[in-house]
Design a protein around this motif. Structure first.
Motif, PDB file in Angstrom:
ATOM      1  N   GLU A 292       1.030  -1.299   0.020  1.00 47.98           N
ATOM      2  CA  GLU A 292      -0.185  -0.529   0.281  1.00 47.98           C
ATOM      3  C   GLU A 292       1.482   1.375   0.071  1.00 47.98           C
ATOM      4  O   GLU A 292       1.314   1.854  -1.429  1.00 47.98           O
ATOM      5  CB  GLU A 292      -0.594  -0.270   1.080  1.00 47.98           C
ATOM      6  CG  GLU A 292      -1.912  -1.177   1.325  1.00 47.98           C
ATOM      7  CD  GLU A 292      -2.902  -1.543   2.081  1.00 47.98           C
ATOM      8  OE1 GLU A 292      -3.972  -0.930   1.551  1.00 47.98           O
ATOM      9  OE2 GLU A 292      -2.387  -1.318   3.488  1.00 47.98           O
ATOM     10  N   ASP A 293       1.110   2.076   0.851  1.00 45.53           N
ATOM     11  CA  ASP A 293       2.651   3.110   1.359  1.00 45.53           C
ATOM     12  C   ASP A 293       3.035   2.258   0.552  1.00 45.53           C
ATOM     13  O   ASP A 293       4.224   1.932   1.675  1.00 45.53           O
ATOM     14  CB  ASP A 293       2.394   3.233   2.341  1.00 45.53           C
ATOM     15  CG  ASP A 293       2.852   2.444   3.922  1.00 45.53           C
ATOM     16  OD1 ASP A 293       1.945   1.981   3.708  1.00 45.53           O
ATOM     17  OD2 ASP A 293       3.224   3.215   4.249  1.00 45.53           O
ATOM     18  N   TYR A 294       3.882   2.417  -0.425  1.00 47.21           N
ATOM     19  CA  TYR A 294       5.288   1.517  -1.189  1.00 47.21           C
ATOM     20  C   TYR A 294       6.773   2.038  -0.551  1.00 47.21           C
ATOM     21  O   TYR A 294       6.970   3.064  -0.240  1.00 47.21           O
ATOM     22  CB  TYR A 294       5.117   2.872  -2.741  1.00 47.21           C
ATOM     23  CG  TYR A 294       6.675   2.028  -3.649  1.00 47.21           C
ATOM     24  CD1 TYR A 294       6.269   0.871  -4.213  1.00 47.21           C
ATOM     25  CD2 TYR A 294       7.819   1.649  -3.779  1.00 47.21           C
ATOM     26  CE1 TYR A 294       7.269   0.530  -4.587  1.00 47.21           C
ATOM     27  CE2 TYR A 294       8.738   1.739  -3.861  1.00 47.21           C
ATOM     28  CZ  TYR A 294       8.004   0.107  -4.317  1.00 47.21           C
ATOM     29  OH  TYR A 294       9.179  -0.409  -5.517  1.00 47.21           O
ATOM     30  N   ASP A 295       7.230   0.027  -0.319  1.00 46.59           N
ATOM     31  CA  ASP A 295       8.074   0.176   0.759  1.00 46.59           C
ATOM     32  C   ASP A 295       8.217  -0.635   0.277  1.00 46.59           C
ATOM     33  O   ASP A 295       7.963  -2.279   0.182  1.00 46.59           O
ATOM     34  CB  ASP A 295       7.649   0.088   2.543  1.00 46.59           C
ATOM     35  CG  ASP A 295       9.105  -0.289   3.128  1.00 46.59           C
ATOM     36  OD1 ASP A 295       9.783  -0.657   2.791  1.00 46.59           O
ATOM     37  OD2 ASP A 295       8.873  -0.244   3.872  1.00 46.59           O
ATOM     38  N   PRO A 296       9.420  -0.924  -0.204  1.00 44.28           N
ATOM     39  CA  PRO A 296      10.610  -1.927  -1.236  1.00 44.28           C
ATOM     40  C   PRO A 296      10.461  -3.294  -0.127  1.00 44.28           C
ATOM     41  O   PRO A 296      10.723  -4.547  -0.090  1.00 44.28           O
ATOM     42  CB  PRO A 296      11.134  -1.557  -2.248  1.00 44.28           C
ATOM     43  CG  PRO A 296      11.746  -0.330  -1.160  1.00 44.28           C
ATOM     44  CD  PRO A 296      10.713  -0.155  -0.698  1.00 44.28           C
ATOM     45  N   ASP A 297      10.777  -2.798   1.729  1.00 42.71           N
ATOM     46  CA  ASP A 297      11.362  -4.267   2.581  1.00 42.71           C
ATOM     47  C   ASP A 297       9.891  -3.996   3.424  1.00 42.71           C
ATOM     48  O   ASP A 297      10.302  -4.964   3.811  1.00 42.71           O
ATOM     49  CB  ASP A 297      11.866  -2.812   3.493  1.00 42.71           C
ATOM     50  CG  ASP A 297      13.638  -2.325   2.801  1.00 42.71           C
ATOM     51  OD1 ASP A 297      13.831  -3.181   2.056  1.00 42.71           O
ATOM     52  OD2 ASP A 297      14.321  -1.641   2.889  1.00 42.71           O
ATOM     53  N   MET A 388       2.987   7.468  -0.835  1.00 44.31           N
ATOM     54  CA  MET A 388       2.490   7.146  -1.775  1.00 44.31           C
ATOM     55  C   MET A 388       2.250   5.561  -1.534  1.00 44.31           C
ATOM     56  O   MET A 388       2.623   4.153  -1.308  1.00 44.31           O
ATOM     57  CB  MET A 388       2.794   7.610  -3.159  1.00 44.31           C
ATOM     58  CG  MET A 388       3.560   9.013  -3.913  1.00 44.31           C
ATOM     59  SD  MET A 388       3.244   9.752  -5.042  1.00 44.31           S
ATOM     60  CE  MET A 388       4.813  10.315  -5.157  1.00 44.31           C
ATOM     61  N   ASP A 389       1.132   5.197  -1.761  1.00 45.58           N
ATOM     62  CA  ASP A 389      -0.614   3.957  -2.300  1.00 45.58           C
ATOM     63  C   ASP A 389       0.117   3.694  -3.846  1.00 45.58           C
ATOM     64  O   ASP A 389       0.252   4.945  -4.427  1.00 45.58           O
ATOM     65  CB  ASP A 389      -1.710   4.447  -1.838  1.00 45.58           C
ATOM     66  CG  ASP A 389      -2.184   3.095  -2.122  1.00 45.58           C
ATOM     67  OD1 ASP A 389      -2.065   2.376  -3.501  1.00 45.58           O
ATOM     68  OD2 ASP A 389      -2.885   2.364  -1.213  1.00 45.58           O
ATOM     69  N   MET A 390       0.648   2.773  -3.389  1.00 46.97           N
ATOM     70  CA  MET A 390       1.810   1.869  -5.125  1.00 46.97           C
ATOM     71  C   MET A 390       0.089   1.693  -6.125  1.00 46.97           C
ATOM     72  O   MET A 390       0.526   2.344  -7.455  1.00 46.97           O
ATOM     73  CB  MET A 390       2.416   0.759  -4.991  1.00 46.97           C
ATOM     74  CG  MET A 390       2.596   0.379  -5.631  1.00 46.97           C
ATOM     75  SD  MET A 390       3.354  -1.074  -6.050  1.00 46.97           S
ATOM     76  CE  MET A 390       3.240  -1.626  -7.747  1.00 46.97           C
ATOM     77  N   THR A 391      -0.273   1.184  -5.789  1.00 46.77           N
ATOM     78  CA  THR A 391      -1.612   0.877  -6.792  1.00 46.77           C
ATOM     79  C   THR A 391      -2.682   2.110  -7.172  1.00 46.77           C
ATOM     80  O   THR A 391      -1.865   2.451  -8.341  1.00 46.77           O
ATOM     81  CB  THR A 391      -2.807   0.100  -6.188  1.00 46.77           C
ATOM     82  OG1 THR A 391      -2.658  -0.761  -5.508  1.00 46.77           O
ATOM     83  CG2 THR A 391      -4.183  -0.242  -7.374  1.00 46.77           C
ATOM     84  N   LEU A 392      -2.746   3.247  -6.159  1.00 48.94           N
ATOM     85  CA  LEU A 392      -3.519   4.382  -6.549  1.00 48.94           C
ATOM     86  C   LEU A 392      -2.545   5.465  -7.202  1.00 48.94           C
ATOM     87  O   LEU A 392      -2.874   6.401  -7.978  1.00 48.94           O
ATOM     88  CB  LEU A 392      -4.182   5.179  -5.194  1.00 48.94           C
ATOM     89  CG  LEU A 392      -5.669   4.528  -4.602  1.00 48.94           C
ATOM     90  CD1 LEU A 392      -5.675   5.069  -3.458  1.00 48.94           C
ATOM     91  CD2 LEU A 392      -6.087   4.110  -5.719  1.00 48.94           C
ATOM     92  N   ALA A 393      -1.179   5.373  -6.697  1.00 50.58           N
ATOM     93  CA  ALA A 393       0.036   6.258  -7.566  1.00 50.58           C
ATOM     94  C   ALA A 393      -0.259   5.643  -9.140  1.00 50.58           C
ATOM     95  O   ALA A 393       0.193   7.245  -9.656  1.00 50.58           O
ATOM     96  CB  ALA A 393       1.314   5.762  -6.778  1.00 50.58           C
ATOM     97  N   VAL A 413      -3.085  10.609  -3.228  1.00 46.72           N
ATOM     98  CA  VAL A 413      -2.615   8.765  -2.583  1.00 46.72           C
ATOM     99  C   VAL A 413      -1.447   8.982  -1.599  1.00 46.72           C
ATOM    100  O   VAL A 413      -0.955   7.758  -1.314  1.00 46.72           O
ATOM    101  CB  VAL A 413      -1.794   8.191  -4.238  1.00 46.72           C
ATOM    102  CG1 VAL A 413      -2.482   8.463  -5.199  1.00 46.72           C
ATOM    103  CG2 VAL A 413      -0.113   9.365  -4.487  1.00 46.72           C
ATOM    104  N   PHE A 414      -1.404  10.103  -0.804  1.00 47.97           N
ATOM    105  CA  PHE A 414       0.216   9.927  -0.533  1.00 47.97           C
ATOM    106  C   PHE A 414      -1.185   9.720   1.358  1.00 47.97           C
ATOM    107  O   PHE A 414      -2.396   9.826   1.933  1.00 47.97           O
ATOM    108  CB  PHE A 414       0.304  11.674   0.323  1.00 47.97           C
ATOM    109  CG  PHE A 414       0.649  12.046  -0.651  1.00 47.97           C
ATOM    110  CD1 PHE A 414       2.245  11.964  -1.047  1.00 47.97           C
ATOM    111  CD2 PHE A 414      -0.096  12.259  -2.099  1.00 47.97           C
ATOM    112  CE1 PHE A 414       3.242  12.125  -2.179  1.00 47.97           C
ATOM    113  CE2 PHE A 414       0.946  12.634  -3.283  1.00 47.97           C
ATOM    114  CZ  PHE A 414       2.041  12.926  -2.972  1.00 47.97           C
ATOM    115  N   TYR A 415      -0.512   8.416   2.329  1.00 48.18           N
ATOM    116  CA  TYR A 415      -0.795   8.466   3.429  1.00 48.18           C
ATOM    117  C   TYR A 415       0.023   9.638   4.522  1.00 48.18           C
ATOM    118  O   TYR A 415      -0.431   9.765   5.853  1.00 48.18           O
ATOM    119  CB  TYR A 415       0.035   7.797   3.601  1.00 48.18           C
ATOM    120  CG  TYR A 415      -0.902   6.298   3.235  1.00 48.18           C
ATOM    121  CD1 TYR A 415      -2.024   5.300   3.953  1.00 48.18           C
ATOM    122  CD2 TYR A 415       0.203   5.459   2.324  1.00 48.18           C
ATOM    123  CE1 TYR A 415      -2.682   4.307   2.804  1.00 48.18           C
ATOM    124  CE2 TYR A 415      -1.414   4.386   1.802  1.00 48.18           C
ATOM    125  CZ  TYR A 415      -2.199   4.014   1.939  1.00 48.18           C
ATOM    126  OH  TYR A 415      -2.936   3.039   1.680  1.00 48.18           O
TER     127      TYR A 415
END
Length: 522
Positions: A292-297, A388-393, A413-415
């Motif tokens: 959701e909120d973009y985080d590759p980790d 940012m929310d990945m899907t919505l961004a 798209v921001f949290y």
């Protein structure tokens, strides 16, 4: 069960591979065998809670049978159709990077291989239908919450265009199952359920690792020959050349699968080698999640919270590591390991090609070169820095005015407002650079929008959406599950009245159980 008497089962796997000679359903080590005969354990009050009609049609199940009491009896494990010969598969695996030895189908029982009217073969497998010789200390059951998650996600992934096992049915057992959801010493009784999942094959990397680890080379060769003949009939040739082509196909399909995971923001959560399909299908839906909120980790698995081995950003590397373990298991079948190395190289080349393809599609470009990949990496960093929310961004980028790019298109798209403000200037620069790149691309605006819409879903099975449906179902209301079925059938087309399913994660779900991270408890 007259309405189902035209169905045909041929059960090729157990006809071609050696089975366990011990008939008892006792937990034990099983050597020299690929499977054990085992009957599902009947439940007291089976009831059909939900069905995916398109999967029933795929299998050629008569409508009258699907709507009958007999259907619930069969897919709860209380009865068999003519030709079904239930078994549990024997396999091992590397779990969190360590060899775990024999694992096997501890709570999955295959009913048989159905031959559909079009000639395709489908293995029907019950998950949660009771203990098997591979259950170790467990009861072989599954709870409603995890069964709903697998039932929904299997088909959600299919409709997203991600290679996956399918799901036919969700059947309530009418019995309680004792589970310690949080592993904190406070178990509770939860409603039980059984999912019927469907695939051409449920063979895993670990299916080959186990005989290799035991020096059972004859069984290893039989496993490979059977898999090629049954699941890769398009491959021709013989000997090591055929085996090399087969491994190469596994590698290519695995690369395509994980590339799709990265495209849609899916995190598997438990990428052990026993959870890797040789067909390149997403398999074993446990503590999965969508970024959701973009985080590759980020990982959705509480068991992996410290090491984060299976976090979103490392999934391609983990698949490669798993393929390397499979190559090591198959090495005794080769005089020269070069064909295996060629397969690993094919994985890397396929992954790179898929990444270029998906970056181009997600950004609305005709093709993506090295500069475009760098542009995309800058975008990913902005999504992370700005929460940012990945899907919505990605969906928001579809509406960007290329002639006059305005960051307001991303306002929803921001949290975190503070993090949104912090990336304002670099985001303005990126949008300018992106718009410049779009103006130089030969794609017409309508074609660009259509391409982006096909690559960037709007509706994904966010954990909090699944949890809402689970909580309703726990109270006897399957309306939430049925609503999600309708939404997830068409994840790319925006539809009026479905705003709830395309929203950011609400604050109440930030730390609620089942809405962010999950355990393997089921």
């Amino acid at each position: 069960m007259d309405t189902a008497d035209t169905l045909r089962f041929d059960n090729r796997l157990i006809q071609r591979l050696p089975g366990d000679p011990e008939p008892s359903n006792q937990r034990r080590e099983v050597r020299g065998a690929a499977w054990s005969a085992v009957m599902p354990t009947p439940v007291t009050a089976p009831s059909t809670l939900a069905v995916w009609p398109e999967v029933a049609d795929l299998l050629g199940l008569p409508a009258g049978f699907v709507d009958s009491v007999d259907f619930a009896e069969v897919f709860a494990g209380n009865a068999l159709l003519q030709g079904m010969q239930p078994w549990a598969a024997n396999y091992g695996g590397h779990q969190f990077g360590r060899w775990a030895g024999q694992l096997g189908d501890g709570r999955a029982i295959s009913l048989g291989e159905l031959v559909a009217a079009d000639g395709r073969h489908w293995e029907l497998q019950l998950k949660g239908a009771g203990p098997t010789p591979y259950s170790r200390g467990a009861d072989g059951r599954a709870v409603l919450r995890s069964s709903i998650r697998e039932f929904l996600c299997s088909e959600a992934m299919h409709h997203l265009g991600v290679p996956t096992t399918r799901a036919l049915s969700l059947v309530g057992s009418g019995e309680g199952v004792l589970r310690d959801m949080f592993y904190d010493g406070h178990p509770d009784i939860e409603p039980g359920a059984i999912v019927c999942r469907v695939a051409p094959s449920f063979l895993r990397f670990g299916s080959f690792e186990l005989p290799a680890s035991r020096g059972e080379q004859e069984l290893l060769q039989q496993m490979a020959d059977t898999c090629i003949a049954r699941d890769f009939p398009e491959l021709q040739g013989s000997g090591e050349a055929l085996l090399g082509d087969w491994f190469g196909q596994i590698a290519v399909r695995s690369a395509e699968m994980v590339a799709h995971w990265m495209r849609v923001g899916f995190v598997h959560g438990v990428m052990n080698t026993d959870n890797m399909s040789v067909l390149g299908l997403t398999i074993d839906y446990g503590p999965y999640g969508w970024v959701e909120d973009y985080d590759p980790d980020w990982t959705p698995n509480t068991t992996d919270a410290q090491g984060r081995r299976y976090r979103f950003g490392t999934q391609p590397q983990v698949v490669f590591w798993n393929l390397t373990r499979l190559a090591q298991a198959l090495a005794p079948l080769f005089a020269d390991v070069q064909p295996l190395q060629a397969g690993l190289d094919a994985f890397q080349a396929t992954l790179a090609a898929c990444t270029r393809r998906d970056v181009a599609a997600k950004l609305g470009l005709s093709a993506a070169d090295a500069a475009d990949l760098q542009l995309h990496q800058r975008w990913q960093q902005l999504m992370q820095d700005g929460a940012m929310d990945m899907t919505l961004a990605y969906r928001a980028l579809i509406g960007l005015d290329v002639a006059s790019p305005d960051p307001a298109v991303l306002d929803g798209v921001f949290y975190d407002p503070a993090r949104q403000a912090a990336v304002r200037e670099p985001l303005l620069q990126w949008l300018h650079d992106y718009a410049t790149r779009l103006r130089a691309d030969p794609l017409e605006a309508a074609e660009r929008i259509a391409r982006m819409t096909r690559a960037n879903p709007l509706y994904v099975l966010r954990n909090w959406l699944a949890q809402e449906a689970i909580e309703r179902a726990s109270e006897g209301d399957m309306g939430g599950v049925r609503a999600l079925q309708e939404v997830l059938r068409d994840p790319y087309t925006e539809r009026a009245g479905l705003e709830h399913y395309a929203g950011r994660r609400p604050a109440w779900a930030d730390h609620k159980a089942g809405c962010s991270m999950l355990s393997c408890s089921s």
